[in-house]
Design a protein around this motif. Structure first.
Motif, PDB file in Angstrom:
ATOM      1  N   VAL A 194      57.121  41.602  45.787  1.00  0.00           N
ATOM      2  CA  VAL A 194      57.166  40.204  45.085  1.00  0.00           C
ATOM      3  C   VAL A 194      56.749  39.299  45.900  1.00  0.00           C
ATOM      4  O   VAL A 194      56.294  38.335  45.209  1.00  0.00           O
ATOM      5  CB  VAL A 194      58.924  40.140  44.677  1.00  0.00           C
ATOM      6  N   THR A 195      57.138  39.339  47.130  1.00  0.00           N
ATOM      7  CA  THR A 195      56.415  38.080  48.104  1.00  0.00           C
ATOM      8  C   THR A 195      55.616  38.880  48.987  1.00  0.00           C
ATOM      9  O   THR A 195      55.494  40.080  49.135  1.00  0.00           O
ATOM     10  CB  THR A 195      57.666  37.441  48.797  1.00  0.00           C
ATOM     11  N   ASP A 196      54.992  38.313  49.975  1.00  0.00           N
ATOM     12  CA  ASP A 196      53.863  38.745  50.909  1.00  0.00           C
ATOM     13  C   ASP A 196      54.205  38.614  52.417  1.00  0.00           C
ATOM     14  O   ASP A 196      53.697  39.560  53.178  1.00  0.00           O
ATOM     15  CB  ASP A 196      52.607  38.056  50.282  1.00  0.00           C
ATOM     16  N   ILE A 197      54.814  37.712  52.612  1.00  0.00           N
ATOM     17  CA  ILE A 197      55.186  37.573  54.210  1.00  0.00           C
ATOM     18  C   ILE A 197      56.679  36.943  54.278  1.00  0.00           C
ATOM     19  O   ILE A 197      57.100  36.332  53.807  1.00  0.00           O
ATOM     20  CB  ILE A 197      54.219  36.466  54.925  1.00  0.00           C
ATOM     21  N   VAL A 198      57.399  37.673  55.355  1.00  0.00           N
ATOM     22  CA  VAL A 198      58.739  37.128  55.816  1.00  0.00           C
ATOM     23  C   VAL A 198      58.397  36.815  57.542  1.00  0.00           C
ATOM     24  O   VAL A 198      57.979  37.565  58.185  1.00  0.00           O
ATOM     25  CB  VAL A 198      59.802  38.451  55.765  1.00  0.00           C
ATOM     26  N   TYR A 199      58.556  35.484  57.710  1.00  0.00           N
ATOM     27  CA  TYR A 199      58.629  34.981  58.869  1.00  0.00           C
ATOM     28  C   TYR A 199      59.973  34.540  59.271  1.00  0.00           C
ATOM     29  O   TYR A 199      60.506  33.461  59.090  1.00  0.00           O
ATOM     30  CB  TYR A 199      57.516  33.788  58.963  1.00  0.00           C
ATOM     31  N   ALA A 200      60.488  35.523  60.211  1.00  0.00           N
ATOM     32  CA  ALA A 200      62.122  35.313  60.403  1.00  0.00           C
ATOM     33  C   ALA A 200      62.390  35.023  61.715  1.00  0.00           C
ATOM     34  O   ALA A 200      61.751  35.083  62.795  1.00  0.00           O
ATOM     35  CB  ALA A 200      62.738  36.781  60.020  1.00  0.00           C
ATOM     36  N   PHE A 201      63.663  34.222  61.733  1.00  0.00           N
ATOM     37  CA  PHE A 201      64.087  33.772  63.188  1.00  0.00           C
ATOM     38  C   PHE A 201      65.602  34.031  63.371  1.00  0.00           C
ATOM     39  O   PHE A 201      66.445  33.974  62.318  1.00  0.00           O
ATOM     40  CB  PHE A 201      64.013  32.096  63.042  1.00  0.00           C
ATOM     41  N   ASP A 202      66.101  34.545  64.414  1.00  0.00           N
ATOM     42  CA  ASP A 202      67.387  34.798  64.583  1.00  0.00           C
ATOM     43  C   ASP A 202      68.069  35.334  63.829  1.00  0.00           C
ATOM     44  O   ASP A 202      69.248  35.418  63.459  1.00  0.00           O
ATOM     45  CB  ASP A 202      68.005  33.256  64.970  1.00  0.00           C
ATOM     46  N   GLN A 203      67.473  36.681  63.279  1.00  0.00           N
ATOM     47  CA  GLN A 203      68.340  37.360  62.321  1.00  0.00           C
ATOM     48  C   GLN A 203      69.127  38.413  62.935  1.00  0.00           C
ATOM     49  O   GLN A 203      68.685  39.238  63.909  1.00  0.00           O
ATOM     50  CB  GLN A 203      67.370  38.050  61.280  1.00  0.00           C
ATOM     51  N   SER A 204      70.320  38.428  62.696  1.00  0.00           N
ATOM     52  CA  SER A 204      71.312  39.451  63.514  1.00  0.00           C
ATOM     53  C   SER A 204      70.881  40.745  63.092  1.00  0.00           C
ATOM     54  O   SER A 204      70.508  40.992  62.213  1.00  0.00           O
ATOM     55  CB  SER A 204      72.541  39.059  63.079  1.00  0.00           C
ATOM     56  N   GLU A 205      71.608  41.700  63.865  1.00  0.00           N
ATOM     57  CA  GLU A 205      71.151  43.183  63.562  1.00  0.00           C
ATOM     58  C   GLU A 205      71.609  43.430  62.256  1.00  0.00           C
ATOM     59  O   GLU A 205      70.888  44.199  61.531  1.00  0.00           O
ATOM     60  CB  GLU A 205      71.843  44.209  64.616  1.00  0.00           C
ATOM     61  N   TRP A 206      72.772  43.004  61.766  1.00  0.00           N
ATOM     62  CA  TRP A 206      73.415  43.372  60.374  1.00  0.00           C
ATOM     63  C   TRP A 206      72.543  42.617  59.057  1.00  0.00           C
ATOM     64  O   TRP A 206      72.169  42.957  58.182  1.00  0.00           O
ATOM     65  CB  TRP A 206      74.870  42.959  60.122  1.00  0.00           C
ATOM     66  N   ASP A 207      71.657  41.740  59.839  1.00  0.00           N
ATOM     67  CA  ASP A 207      70.798  40.914  58.793  1.00  0.00           C
ATOM     68  C   ASP A 207      69.635  41.616  58.337  1.00  0.00           C
ATOM     69  O   ASP A 207      68.961  41.567  57.189  1.00  0.00           O
ATOM     70  CB  ASP A 207      70.711  39.534  59.213  1.00  0.00           C
ATOM     71  N   ARG A 208      69.040  42.200  59.403  1.00  0.00           N
ATOM     72  CA  ARG A 208      67.736  42.694  59.254  1.00  0.00           C
ATOM     73  C   ARG A 208      67.382  44.126  59.315  1.00  0.00           C
ATOM     74  O   ARG A 208      66.546  44.637  58.915  1.00  0.00           O
ATOM     75  CB  ARG A 208      67.002  42.247  60.538  1.00  0.00           C
ATOM     76  N   THR A 209      68.271  45.024  59.951  1.00  0.00           N
ATOM     77  CA  THR A 209      68.054  46.556  60.005  1.00  0.00           C
ATOM     78  C   THR A 209      67.702  47.061  58.405  1.00  0.00           C
ATOM     79  O   THR A 209      66.577  47.584  58.681  1.00  0.00           O
ATOM     80  CB  THR A 209      69.488  47.038  60.449  1.00  0.00           C
TER      81      THR A 209
END
Length: 250
Positions: A194-209
């Motif tokens: 649906v989207t093409d890029i995610v540029y992430a900051f300070d994502q916790s382990e539970w946010d990102r895994t």
């Protein structure tokens, strides 16, 4: 479908059904830190997930946002019971349940469930997802001018100069910015093309895994902001064609 994936999906749906039933009814909340709300729905959702996981896998470790680490087994469930609490409390439908599983430090499965739309994003190294799951596959878009970019960042961290710099960088050259307020949902949207890029900051382990695992299964690329390997909460995810441009920002 493996037992691990089946139980993870069931746990996510149990919590998601509860959230859906309470949606637009619950507004009372506290703050864990400035800008970082928590409600009774977060705690009850976590309890429902932990109860379901523990009933099937009593020896496993569970790391969850509200309760922290429970147990010390090498097989670890990583849970965000309600990713997007601010959205939830304000009546916005962009919130998710996120559940990942790590075995010996390697992620084995990821489940992201969006209760309001009943959308299930799920993948496992051990088995195929159910037919109801959203089909995964990153986009094949190769022009940065046509890209949609999400920039999730933590509400805990008020030092956001890099976040605004990143908005300016992408905002002047891409088709649009489409962050949802749920980092897990941003990654699931990327993993489903649906989207093409995610540029992430300070994502916790539970946010990102869970979300990062979905992107990798969908043939996406995940690196640090500089294009190198990363296991932190600062990362870039995209399809392979756009990744070099996505990491041009230093």
């Amino acid at each position: 479908m493996s037992e691990y994936l089946s139980v993870a999906i069931e746990a996510a749906k149990i919590a998601g059904e509860y959230q859906r039933n309470q949606f637009e009814e619950i507004t009372e909340h506290d703050y864990k830190s400035p800008g970082n709300p928590v409600s009774g729905v977060d705690h009850r959702s976590e309890a429902l997930i932990v109860e379901r996981l523990s009933s099937s896998f009593p020896d496993h470790t569970i790391l969850s946002e509200e309760s922290g680490m429970m147990g010390d087994h090498e097989t670890k469930w990583i849970v965000d019971p309600l990713d997007g609490t601010s959205n939830y409390l304000r009546g916005l439908p962009d919130f998710t349940v996120s559940i990942g599983l790590s075995v010996g430090g390697e992620t084995e499965l990821g489940v992201v469930y969006r209760p309001v739309s009943d959308e299930l994003f799920a993948a496992s190294k051990r088995s195929e997802p159910p037919d109801e799951a959203v089909t995964l596959g990153v986009s094949d878009r190769d022009a940065i001018e046509e890209a949609l970019v999400a920039i999730p960042y933590s509400s805990r961290n008020k030092d956001r100069d890099r976040v605004w710099e990143t908005h300016r960088y992408f905002g002047s050259q891409v088709e649009g910015l489409r962050s949802t307020g749920s980092g897990a949902l941003d990654l699931a949207n990327l993993a489903s093309g649906v989207t093409d890029i995610v540029y992430a900051f300070d994502q916790s382990e539970w946010d990102r895994t869970a979300g990062r695992f979905l992107v990798e299964i969908a043939d996406g690329v995940v690196t640090g902001h500089d294009g190198g390997a990363t296991s932190t909460g600062d990362f870039v995810a995209s399809n392979e064609k756009l990744h070099e441009r996505a990491t041009d920002l230093k």
